[in-house]
Write an enzyme that holds these catalytic residues in place. Structure first.
Site, short mmCIF file in Angstrom:
data_model
loop_
_atom_site.label_atom_id
_atom_site.label_comp_id
_atom_site.label_asym_id
_atom_site.label_seq_id
_atom_site.Cartn_x
_atom_site.Cartn_y
_atom_site.Cartn_z
N ASN A 147 0.92 -1.15 -0.14
CA ASN A 147 -0.07 0.12 0.15
C ASN A 147 0.73 1.28 0.06
OD1 ASN A 147 -2.07 2.09 0.29
ND2 ASN A 147 -2.23 1.76 2.66
N LYS A 161 -0.04 4.32 -0.23
CA LYS A 161 -0.74 5.53 0.35
C LYS A 161 -0.48 6.50 -0.52
CE LYS A 161 -0.10 3.52 4.72
NZ LYS A 161 -0.08 3.65 6.10
N HIS A 201 -9.43 0.88 5.42
CA HIS A 201 -8.23 1.17 6.11
C HIS A 201 -8.22 2.29 7.09
CE1 HIS A 201 -4.01 2.49 6.58
NE2 HIS A 201 -3.65 1.35 5.91
N GLU A 251 -6.86 4.75 7.94
CA GLU A 251 -6.70 6.03 7.51
C GLU A 251 -8.01 6.72 7.05
OE1 GLU A 251 -1.92 5.35 7.48
OE2 GLU A 251 -2.95 5.59 5.52
N GLU A 300 -4.85 -4.78 10.94
CA GLU A 300 -3.77 -3.62 11.08
C GLU A 300 -4.03 -3.02 12.58
OE1 GLU A 300 -4.35 -0.24 8.40
OE2 GLU A 300 -6.67 -0.37 9.02
N GLY A 330 3.00 3.09 10.89
CA GLY A 330 3.90 4.08 10.62
C GLY A 330 4.53 4.64 11.99
N SER A 380 3.92 -2.10 10.07
CA SER A 380 5.21 -2.06 10.18
C SER A 380 5.92 -3.35 10.05
CB SER A 380 5.70 -1.48 11.69
OG SER A 380 5.32 -0.11 11.80
#
Length: 248
Positions: A13, A15, A92, A94, A164, A170, A209
């Protein structure tokens, strides 16, 4: 690694990162390796979807819950299918946080993706506060159940799950292999309450990660079937090492 019937998947991904040069670099790096042991999926930003050859499977990072119409800036499932996508990331963390995507919105998107012949990579995961508060499994169950109520358990045969932990995205933090396995096992057992055959066959990816240095140990867990890779997917060398770590 323990031999499983499920074929590993490693999905990158990007992003809102990457450029034309990275497309070429990544394709060149992957083209010279035997990756027949797994499915490799790249999910770049929309403008780069048409630049890839047949080295990898393509996935989008999001899509609309609408089929068409006056929805400026949105992209439909049928458009992705025509662009050559096989997968689409949905739910996701985000998107849920930045765009207020609820469990119900995610469920509608999953339904639209399946109708267009796309494979949803359905993301579920918790914040550190939820985990520390002891509500982890109930929270994840709610995310899964909202989709199951919309499409029915049998449609999960056409879905890939991705766990996730939001606190590990991140941040440099990573769930230990044991923590990842515990959650992946819970997700599989939760689905098994509705249909044990689908629960056994569904791929559950870990996203949080993942790096070349920890991928092999994570992927060696019984219920971890590959990874949804963020930052490391932007480095062709790192991403290749993760793909190679997914050998059964």
């Amino acid at each position: 690694m323990q031999i499983l019937s499920r074929r590993p998947i490693v999905a990158g991904n990007w992003k809102m990162n990457g450029n034309k040069s990275l497309v070429s670099l990544l394709e060149d790096k992957l083209a010279h390796e035997d990756l027949s042991h797994l499915d490799v999926v790249i999910c770049p930003p929309f403008p780069y979807l048409g630049l890839f050859g047949d080295t990898v499977s393509l996935g989008a990072q999001n899509m609309s819950m609408h089929d068409s119409g006056a929805h400026t800036g949105e992209v439909s499932a049928s458009m992705l299918q025509e662009t050559g996508c096989s997968y689409v990331i949905l739910g996701h963390s985000e998107r849920r946080a930045d765009h207020a995507e609820t469990n119900e919105i995610v469920a509608l998107k999953v339904e639209k993706a399946l109708a267009a012949g796309l494979t949803p990579i359905l993301c579920v995961g918790e914040t550190e506060e939820i985990r520390d508060g002891g509500n982890l499994f109930a929270f994840l169950a709610e995310q899964i159940d909202a989709v199951e109520q919309q499409i029915g358990i049998l449609q999960f045969a056409h879905i890939v799950l991705a766990y996730e932990p939001i606190w590990a995205i991140g941040t440099g933090k990573t769930a230990s292999p044991e923590q990842a396995q515990e959650v992946h096992q819970f997700l599989r057992e939760h689905l098994a309450k509705k249909n044990s055959d689908i629960a056994t066959k569904i791929n559950i990816l870990y996203g949080g990660s993942v790096k070349g240095s920890n991928a092999k140990e994570l992927f060696s867990q019984q219920d971890v079937d590959g990874g949804l890779i963020g930052g490391a997917s932007l480095n062709p060398e790192d991403f290749l090492s993760i793909c190679l770590a997914a050998k059964q």
